[in-house]
Design a protein around this motif. Structure first.
Motif, PDB file in Angstrom:
ATOM      1  N   HIS A   1       0.813  -1.214   0.000  1.00 47.18           N
ATOM      2  CA  HIS A   1       0.000   0.000   0.000  1.00 47.18           C
ATOM      3  C   HIS A   1       0.851   1.271   0.000  1.00 47.18           C
ATOM      4  O   HIS A   1       0.300   2.360   0.103  1.00 47.18           O
ATOM      5  CB  HIS A   1      -0.920   0.010   1.229  1.00 47.18           C
ATOM      6  CG  HIS A   1      -1.861  -1.153   1.288  1.00 47.18           C
ATOM      7  ND1 HIS A   1      -3.009  -1.231   0.521  1.00 47.18           N
ATOM      8  CD2 HIS A   1      -1.815  -2.301   2.021  1.00 47.18           C
ATOM      9  CE1 HIS A   1      -3.646  -2.361   0.792  1.00 47.18           C
ATOM     10  NE2 HIS A   1      -2.944  -3.022   1.688  1.00 47.18           N
TER      11      HIS A   1
ATOM     12  N   SER B   1      -6.439  -0.959  -1.818  1.00 47.84           N
ATOM     13  CA  SER B   1      -5.924   0.305  -2.323  1.00 47.84           C
ATOM     14  C   SER B   1      -5.668   0.191  -3.822  1.00 47.84           C
ATOM     15  O   SER B   1      -5.404  -0.899  -4.347  1.00 47.84           O
ATOM     16  CB  SER B   1      -4.637   0.716  -1.597  1.00 47.84           C
ATOM     17  OG  SER B   1      -3.577  -0.181  -1.903  1.00 47.84           O
TER      18      SER B   1
ATOM     19  N   GLU C   1      -8.079   4.477  -1.378  1.00 43.65           N
ATOM     20  CA  GLU C   1      -7.904   3.496  -0.318  1.00 43.65           C
ATOM     21  C   GLU C   1      -9.230   3.239   0.385  1.00 43.65           C
ATOM     22  O   GLU C   1      -9.985   4.183   0.646  1.00 43.65           O
ATOM     23  CB  GLU C   1      -6.863   3.993   0.689  1.00 43.65           C
ATOM     24  CG  GLU C   1      -6.521   2.982   1.775  1.00 43.65           C
ATOM     25  CD  GLU C   1      -5.458   3.520   2.718  1.00 43.65           C
ATOM     26  OE1 GLU C   1      -4.490   2.791   2.991  1.00 43.65           O
ATOM     27  OE2 GLU C   1      -5.603   4.674   3.175  1.00 43.65           O
TER      28      GLU C   1
END
Length: 258
Positions: free
Chosen positions: A25, A170, A184
């Motif tokens: 992420h 995400s 996200e």
């Protein structure tokens, strides 16, 4: 019917490795502006090609003010711009709380990481990670043993992380060299709540400036403007955040030297 004359056959584009679990992420989160409040001074000093220290002084009106010291040691084996082994990181604040990490390469495909944390000289937690890095996949084993599903492409990364407590997804997309966006979604089954966040980053090479903006489902908006001052090794950052529903506003200013 056969292919049209002169048309080259399509080739499957290699997907490549999605990266480590902790970094899945990262691209999306780097688009979002970091929270800023008060005044912060960061001084970084490179002592050698292997050792670097950072001093941080934070003065705040909302939270506690304090000083942090960070030391980083890197070895000689470098696999990429951000992958150097072994790596040792230590971060300590003025209250004696310590966060430490150790990363080591066990072979061509195996990586190990140890994380330790103390709070005011009291031991809090530890964690060991083992990671197998293949050509187009990554398998990670930790104490929590979360499930992992991820895929990547040259200009975009999409990630889904599912565990017992919920899910974290995400999506990162690089439109060009100046514009990047990230989306996200975090769902917590224990708290029965979900949060959606949209962020973007604008890079202005001619002005030596980067702007990051954020908007989330809690009606919070914010932005951070970073400006480098060459030839001086100084970076200035100014950020402001506003929550409409809670009528909260805070801003911050950071000076980074080094």
């Amino acid at each position: 019917m056969g292919n049209a004359e002169g048309r080259a056959p399509r080739r499957a584009q290699p997907r490549g490795n999605p990266g480590s679990f902790d970094e899945l992420h990262r691209l999306c989160k780097e688009v979002f502006p970091p929270q800023m409040e008060g005044v912060k001074l960061i001084v970084t000093k490179t002592l050698s090609s292997h050792f670097q220290v950072t001093h941080t002084v934070h003065m705040s009106t909302l939270g506690p003010s304090g000083y942090r010291f960070n030391a980083t040691f890197v070895g000689d084996r470098q696999l990429g711009p951000t992958e150097v082994f072994p790596t040792l990181l230590g971060d300590m604040d003025s209250s004696g709380s310590l966060n430490a990490q150790a990363l080591h390469l066990l072979g061509d495909h195996l990586r190990a990481k140890a994380v330790f944390q103390t709070h005011q000289a009291k031991f809090v937690t530890w964690q060991f990670d083992g990671e197998y890095r293949g050509e187009d996949c990554t398998a990670t084993l930790t104490l929590g043993n979360p499930d992992l599903l991820g895929g990547s492409a040259p200009n975009w990364v999409t990630t889904l992380n599912v565990g017992y407590g919920g899910a974290h997804a995400s999506y990162y997309h690089r439109a060009n060299e100046q514009v990047q966006v990230g989306v996200e979604l975090e769902a917590n089954t224990r708290l029965q709540e979900s949060t959606f966040t949209f962020g973007y980053q604008l890079t202005l090479p001619g002005a030596n400036a980067v702007f990051r903006g954020l908007l989330d489902s809690n009606w919070s908006v914010g932005g951070v403007l970073e400006k480098k001052l060459p030839p001086l090794p100084v970076t200035l950052a100014l950020g402001a955040f506003l929550n409409h529903c809670r009528s909260r506003f805070h801003c911050g200013f950071t000076v980074t030297v080094g």
